[in-house]
Design a protein around this motif. Structure first.
Motif, PDB file in Angstrom:
ATOM      1  N   GLN A   5       0.833  -1.203   0.000  1.00 30.27           N
ATOM      2  CA  GLN A   5       0.000   0.000   0.000  1.00 30.27           C
ATOM      3  C   GLN A   5       0.867   1.251   0.000  1.00 30.27           C
ATOM      4  O   GLN A   5       0.538   2.242  -0.647  1.00 30.27           O
ATOM      5  N   PHE A   9       0.791   4.017  -2.871  1.00 29.56           N
ATOM      6  CA  PHE A   9       0.611   5.430  -2.531  1.00 29.56           C
ATOM      7  C   PHE A   9       1.759   6.263  -3.098  1.00 29.56           C
ATOM      8  O   PHE A   9       1.547   7.313  -3.705  1.00 29.56           O
ATOM      9  N   VAL A  65      -5.702  11.545  -4.618  1.00 33.09           N
ATOM     10  CA  VAL A  65      -7.104  11.182  -4.869  1.00 33.09           C
ATOM     11  C   VAL A  65      -7.172   9.909  -5.695  1.00 33.09           C
ATOM     12  O   VAL A  65      -7.998   9.024  -5.427  1.00 33.09           O
ATOM     13  N   PHE A  68      -6.749   6.874  -3.536  1.00 33.72           N
ATOM     14  CA  PHE A  68      -7.956   6.519  -2.798  1.00 33.72           C
ATOM     15  C   PHE A  68      -9.007   5.877  -3.703  1.00 33.72           C
ATOM     16  O   PHE A  68      -9.726   4.977  -3.267  1.00 33.72           O
ATOM     17  N   ARG A  71      -7.790   2.322  -4.282  1.00 34.25           N
ATOM     18  CA  ARG A  71      -7.720   1.570  -3.022  1.00 34.25           C
ATOM     19  C   ARG A  71      -9.103   1.212  -2.486  1.00 34.25           C
ATOM     20  O   ARG A  71      -9.308   0.109  -1.996  1.00 34.25           O
ATOM     21  N   PHE A  72     -10.060   2.125  -2.584  1.00 36.73           N
ATOM     22  CA  PHE A  72     -11.330   1.934  -1.897  1.00 36.73           C
ATOM     23  C   PHE A  72     -12.545   1.761  -2.815  1.00 36.73           C
ATOM     24  O   PHE A  72     -13.630   1.489  -2.325  1.00 36.73           O
ATOM     25  N   TYR A  80     -12.379   6.584 -11.655  1.00 40.91           N
ATOM     26  CA  TYR A  80     -11.569   7.792 -11.550  1.00 40.91           C
ATOM     27  C   TYR A  80     -11.511   8.541 -12.874  1.00 40.91           C
ATOM     28  O   TYR A  80     -11.696   9.755 -12.920  1.00 40.91           O
TER      29      TYR A  80
END
Length: 142
Positions: A5, A9, A65, A68, A71-72, A80
């Motif tokens: 992760q 990131f 952004v 995220f 990831r989620f 996106y």
């Protein structure tokens, strides 16, 4: 966060930052070219220092952004990209509807400058997922 992760990131953050650096150069070139061709002079909002600072900061935040989203959110890449394209279209529409000057010529010139910058940044933000997934980009840049 686990190690993978952190790596995701970092990759998203650095991709956004690199795109921000390239976009800064593109926006500065567009700013100079547009002002030379139209004779638009006012620079209270869009000037060299605001472009350098805002574009790099904005694209770095866009990289976060993006992290995220992937990831989620399920199918975060696609969501996106669609979100960024829709946001770009809405912001471009709003930038052309904005009234900044009472003089129609100055106002039209401002719309062209702001709209061009919004489109440059929006298209670059939407393409972040392409660069994030590109092996050649990751090897050469990150």
């Amino acid at each position: 966060m686990q190690k993978d992760q952190y790596a995701a990131f970092f990759k998203a953050l650095m991709t956004g930052l690199f795109i921000g650096i390239i976009d800064t150069l593109i926006c500065l070139s567009y700013n100079i070219g547009y002002r030379n061709s139209t004779g638009f002079i006012p620079s209270e909002i869009i000037n060299v220092s605001s472009l350098i600072f805002a574009v790099n900061l904005l694209m770095t935040i866009v990289g976060i952004v993006y992290f995220f989203f992937i990831r989620f959110i399920r199918n975060g890449d696609i969501v996106y990209t669609i979100f960024m394209l829709a946001l770009t279209a809405w912001l471009a529409y709003r930038s052309f509807a904005l009234v900044r000057f009472s003089d129609a010529k100055l106002d039209g010139s401002f719309h062209g400058l702001l709209g061009g910058i919004v489109l440059i940044l929006g298209i670059s933000a939407a393409s972040l997922s392409f660069f994030y997934r590109s092996k050649k980009f990751q090897e050469a840049v990150i």
